[in-house]
Motif scaffolding. Structure first.
Motif, PDB file in Angstrom:
ATOM      1  N   VAL A 177     -20.142   2.168 -23.052  1.00  0.00           N
ATOM      2  CA  VAL A 177     -19.064   3.030 -22.563  1.00  0.00           C
ATOM      3  C   VAL A 177     -19.277   3.362 -21.091  1.00  0.00           C
ATOM      4  N   PHE A 178     -20.514   3.611 -20.696  1.00  0.00           N
ATOM      5  CA  PHE A 178     -20.790   3.863 -19.283  1.00  0.00           C
ATOM      6  C   PHE A 178     -20.399   2.668 -18.419  1.00  0.00           C
ATOM      7  N   VAL A 179     -20.704   1.470 -18.877  1.00  0.00           N
ATOM      8  CA  VAL A 179     -20.349   0.265 -18.117  1.00  0.00           C
ATOM      9  C   VAL A 179     -18.826   0.134 -18.015  1.00  0.00           C
ATOM     10  N   VAL A 180     -18.137   0.324 -19.128  1.00  0.00           N
ATOM     11  CA  VAL A 180     -16.669   0.252 -19.115  1.00  0.00           C
ATOM     12  C   VAL A 180     -16.116   1.302 -18.153  1.00  0.00           C
ATOM     13  N   HIS A 181     -16.660   2.517 -18.224  1.00  0.00           N
ATOM     14  CA  HIS A 181     -16.211   3.585 -17.341  1.00  0.00           C
ATOM     15  C   HIS A 181     -16.456   3.229 -15.878  1.00  0.00           C
ATOM     16  N   MET A 182     -17.585   2.605 -15.593  1.00  0.00           N
ATOM     17  CA  MET A 182     -17.875   2.202 -14.210  1.00  0.00           C
ATOM     18  C   MET A 182     -16.847   1.187 -13.705  1.00  0.00           C
ATOM     19  N   VAL A 183     -16.515   0.217 -14.529  1.00  0.00           N
ATOM     20  CA  VAL A 183     -15.554  -0.811 -14.123  1.00  0.00           C
ATOM     21  C   VAL A 183     -14.170  -0.190 -13.927  1.00  0.00           C
ATOM     22  N   VAL A 184     -13.726   0.586 -14.905  1.00  0.00           N
ATOM     23  CA  VAL A 184     -12.412   1.226 -14.820  1.00  0.00           C
ATOM     24  C   VAL A 184     -12.362   2.180 -13.626  1.00  0.00           C
ATOM     25  N   GLY A 185     -13.403   2.976 -13.453  1.00  0.00           N
ATOM     26  CA  GLY A 185     -13.436   3.920 -12.337  1.00  0.00           C
ATOM     27  C   GLY A 185     -13.442   3.229 -10.988  1.00  0.00           C
ATOM     28  N   ALA A 186     -14.176   2.150 -10.864  1.00  0.00           N
ATOM     29  CA  ALA A 186     -14.207   1.406  -9.605  1.00  0.00           C
ATOM     30  C   ALA A 186     -12.819   0.853  -9.282  1.00  0.00           C
ATOM     31  N   ILE A 187     -12.143   0.314 -10.297  1.00  0.00           N
ATOM     32  CA  ILE A 187     -10.803  -0.245 -10.094  1.00  0.00           C
ATOM     33  C   ILE A 187      -9.822   0.847  -9.680  1.00  0.00           C
ATOM     34  N   PHE A 188      -9.787   1.944 -10.427  1.00  0.00           N
ATOM     35  CA  PHE A 188      -8.831   3.004 -10.101  1.00  0.00           C
ATOM     36  C   PHE A 188      -9.179   3.679  -8.774  1.00  0.00           C
ATOM     37  N   GLY A 189     -10.442   3.771  -8.442  1.00  0.00           N
ATOM     38  CA  GLY A 189     -10.819   4.298  -7.137  1.00  0.00           C
ATOM     39  C   GLY A 189     -10.239   3.449  -6.017  1.00  0.00           C
ATOM     40  N   VAL A 190     -10.330   2.131  -6.154  1.00  0.00           N
ATOM     41  CA  VAL A 190      -9.751   1.219  -5.160  1.00  0.00           C
ATOM     42  C   VAL A 190      -8.240   1.399  -5.098  1.00  0.00           C
ATOM     43  N   LEU A 191      -7.612   1.492  -6.265  1.00  0.00           N
ATOM     44  CA  LEU A 191      -6.158   1.651  -6.299  1.00  0.00           C
ATOM     45  C   LEU A 191      -5.722   2.919  -5.581  1.00  0.00           C
ATOM     46  N   PHE A 192      -6.422   4.023  -5.796  1.00  0.00           N
ATOM     47  CA  PHE A 192      -6.037   5.298  -5.194  1.00  0.00           C
ATOM     48  C   PHE A 192      -6.377   5.387  -3.716  1.00  0.00           C
ATOM     49  N   VAL A 193      -7.440   4.729  -3.293  1.00  0.00           N
ATOM     50  CA  VAL A 193      -7.893   4.884  -1.909  1.00  0.00           C
ATOM     51  C   VAL A 193      -7.399   3.755  -1.005  1.00  0.00           C
ATOM     52  N   LEU A 194      -7.485   2.533  -1.477  1.00  0.00           N
ATOM     53  CA  LEU A 194      -7.253   1.404  -0.586  1.00  0.00           C
ATOM     54  C   LEU A 194      -5.864   0.778  -0.684  1.00  0.00           C
ATOM     55  N   ILE A 195      -5.277   0.765  -1.870  1.00  0.00           N
ATOM     56  CA  ILE A 195      -3.958   0.124  -2.005  1.00  0.00           C
ATOM     57  C   ILE A 195      -2.972   1.046  -2.717  1.00  0.00           C
ATOM     58  N   LEU A 196      -2.983   2.296  -2.317  1.00  0.00           N
ATOM     59  CA  LEU A 196      -2.157   3.316  -2.968  1.00  0.00           C
ATOM     60  C   LEU A 196      -0.674   2.970  -2.956  1.00  0.00           C
ATOM     61  N   GLU A 197      -0.156   2.533  -1.825  1.00  0.00           N
ATOM     62  CA  GLU A 197       1.282   2.277  -1.737  1.00  0.00           C
ATOM     63  C   GLU A 197       1.701   1.155  -2.688  1.00  0.00           C
ATOM     64  N   LEU A 198       0.951   0.065  -2.702  1.00  0.00           N
ATOM     65  CA  LEU A 198       1.251  -1.052  -3.603  1.00  0.00           C
ATOM     66  C   LEU A 198       1.148  -0.600  -5.059  1.00  0.00           C
ATOM     67  N   TRP A 199       0.069   0.092  -5.395  1.00  0.00           N
ATOM     68  CA  TRP A 199      -0.141   0.570  -6.760  1.00  0.00           C
ATOM     69  C   TRP A 199       0.963   1.538  -7.166  1.00  0.00           C
ATOM     70  N   GLY A 200       1.285   2.479  -6.299  1.00  0.00           N
ATOM     71  CA  GLY A 200       2.346   3.448  -6.605  1.00  0.00           C
ATOM     72  C   GLY A 200       3.678   2.773  -6.859  1.00  0.00           C
ATOM     73  N   ASN A 201       3.993   1.749  -6.077  1.00  0.00           N
ATOM     74  CA  ASN A 201       5.247   1.023  -6.292  1.00  0.00           C
ATOM     75  C   ASN A 201       5.249   0.290  -7.623  1.00  0.00           C
ATOM     76  N   LEU A 202       4.096  -0.238  -8.025  1.00  0.00           N
ATOM     77  CA  LEU A 202       4.016  -0.976  -9.296  1.00  0.00           C
ATOM     78  C   LEU A 202       4.240  -0.080 -10.507  1.00  0.00           C
TER      79      LEU A 202
END
Length: 135
Positions: free
Chosen positions: A12-37
């Motif tokens: 579960v920790f590993v899954v959380h790390m992967v999911v958290g890393a992905i969503f962190g990127v979405l919120f910080v680096l590609i917010l506009e693209l993610w928000g539009n999707l």
């Protein structure tokens, strides 16, 4: 008495790390693209960047917990994750049903939050039962 961490919780920790890393990127680096999707406008990107930073911080806590060997050393981190995930799931539902939030984003976040909350809860319960049995 200190107890070894259930192997399922390590997963579960590993899954959380992967999911958290992905969503962190979405919120910080590609917010506009993610928000539009998902139909969520990023009217104030600073709020989303703070959310991304918080997600990355929680992801780091899963990394630290994953590296530990004893339940007593990660118990509070798991409890904190449960609070965060349950509140996130409830807020996702609130957003959809009462705040007119877009369905795709609301349900996506609900599934992620609720799924991780269920997994953390299950293995936390197992660890606590085992801890009581050994006491």
């Amino acid at each position: 008495m200190e107890k070894n961490i259930p192997s399922g919780l390590k997963i579960v920790f590993v899954v959380h790390m992967v999911v958290g890393a992905i969503f962190g990127v979405l919120f910080v680096l590609i917010l506009e693209l993610w928000g539009n999707l998902i139909g969520w406008e990023g009217k104030d990107p600073l709020i989303h960047w703070f959310l991304g930073a918080a997600v990355w911080g929680l992801t780091a806590s899963s990394w630290f917990a994953y590296r530990e060997k004893l339940w007593e050393r990660i118990k509070i981190a798991v409890q904190m994750e449960l609070v965060w995930l349950i509140l996130g799931a409830l807020i996702s539902l609130y957003g959809f049903f009462l705040a007119d939030a877009p369905a795709l984003g609301s349900w996506l976040y609900f599934v992620v939050f609720a799924g991780l909350a269920a997994a953390f809860s299950f293995f936390c319960s197992q660890a606590q039962k085992s801890e009581k049995a050994k006491a």
